[in-house]
Design an enzyme around this catalytic site. Structure first.
Site, PDB file in Angstrom:
ATOM      1  N   ASP A 160       0.845  -1.195   0.000  1.00 43.54           N
ATOM      2  CA  ASP A 160       0.000   0.000   0.000  1.00 43.54           C
ATOM      3  C   ASP A 160       0.882   1.248   0.000  1.00 43.54           C
ATOM      4  OD1 ASP A 160      -2.132  -1.717   0.267  1.00 43.54           O
ATOM      5  OD2 ASP A 160      -2.207  -1.524   2.453  1.00 43.54           O
TER       6      ASP A 160
HETATM    7  N1  URA Z   1      -0.985  -6.034   3.984  1.00 46.07           N
HETATM    8  C1  URA Z   1      -1.570  -4.818   3.951  1.00 46.07           C
HETATM    9  O1  URA Z   1      -2.628  -4.622   4.509  1.00 46.07           O
HETATM   10  N2  URA Z   1      -0.954  -3.825   3.270  1.00 46.07           N
HETATM   11  C2  URA Z   1       0.243  -3.986   2.662  1.00 46.07           C
HETATM   12  O2  URA Z   1       0.771  -3.029   2.078  1.00 46.07           O
HETATM   13  C3  URA Z   1       0.850  -5.248   2.706  1.00 46.07           C
HETATM   14  C4  URA Z   1       0.210  -6.254   3.377  1.00 46.07           C
END
Ligand code: URA
Length: 221
Positions: free
Chosen positions: A99
């Protein structure tokens, strides 16, 4: 030679002639002026440096605020790479996604087959996250995550067993072997908590020790 230089991002095919006249390009030590020169298993150098490899695998310590996408809005993770690598064809893409607000270990490659292999659910590559939580742990999280029975909203299959190690009541290390959409944030949502910071410490055997945010290094897989 023109197609080769252009696929590695040195110049476009139409600029190749000018590129060869401006730069010292050698095949096995002999200067090349002709864009039609073939060079398959030869050593090519540009201004004395070996030509970039055809398949690149890069480990980056992703900073917060950049997106793992070629076409979403915002600052793209690829903008942190040298311009020549940004022009490569096939393109360099991230192996899975983090993310925008997640930091830490991410691989990038232009090798589509390798990317596919590493992101396949069958690969079961271990990913370790350091997770900072909004609320103190309630106590049953490690057991729920390890059970192999946790079902996330909208999913058809329960999550595989995951290992959680408590560092303090609002900080844990979580090791998972899958890569479902927003998986870590959704796992903590399922136990009525909220992730306030997420850092991937390692992807498989690759950790970000020694890499500052935005720094990267080429690795040999
Ligand atoms: N899980 C998440 O919620 N976000 C990420 O960026 C990676 C794993």
């Amino acid at each position: 030679m023109d197609a080769h230089l252009s696929s590695l991002g040195y110049c476009s095919r139409s600029e190749a002639k000018k590129f060869l006249s401006k730069n010292l390009v050698c095949v096995d030590g002999v200067r090349v002026f002709d864009v039609r020169q073939k060079a398959y298993n030869n050593e090519i150098t540009v201004d004395g440096e070996r030509l970039d490899d055809e398949c690149l695998v890069i480990l980056m310590n992703k900073p917060s605020g950049v997106v793992c996408s070629h076409d979403d809005a915002g600052v793209l993770i690829y903008s942190l790479l040298p311009p020549r690598w940004q022009r490569r064809n096939p393109k360099i893409s991230t192996v899975g996604r983090l993310d925008a607000d997640t930091t830490g270990a991410i691989l990038l490659t232009d090798d589509g087959a390798l990317n596919h292999k590493l992101t396949s659910p069958k690969s079961e590559i271990s990913k370790v996250y350091e997770v900072t939580l909004a609320e103190p742990l309630r106590g049953d999280e490690a057991e729920i995550f390890a059970s192999g029975n946790l079902m996330l909203n909208g999913e058809k299959k329960p999550l595989k067993s995951a290992k959680m190690q408590i560092i303090n009541p609002t900080l844990v290390r979580l090791e998972i072997s899958e890569g479902r959409y927003h998986q870590v944030k959704r796992m903590f949502g399922a136990v009525k908590n909220r992730v306030v910071a997420l850092h991937r410490v390692r992807f498989g055997e690759y950790g970000v020790e020694g890499l500052e945010p935005s720094e990267y290094r080429v690795i040999n897989l």
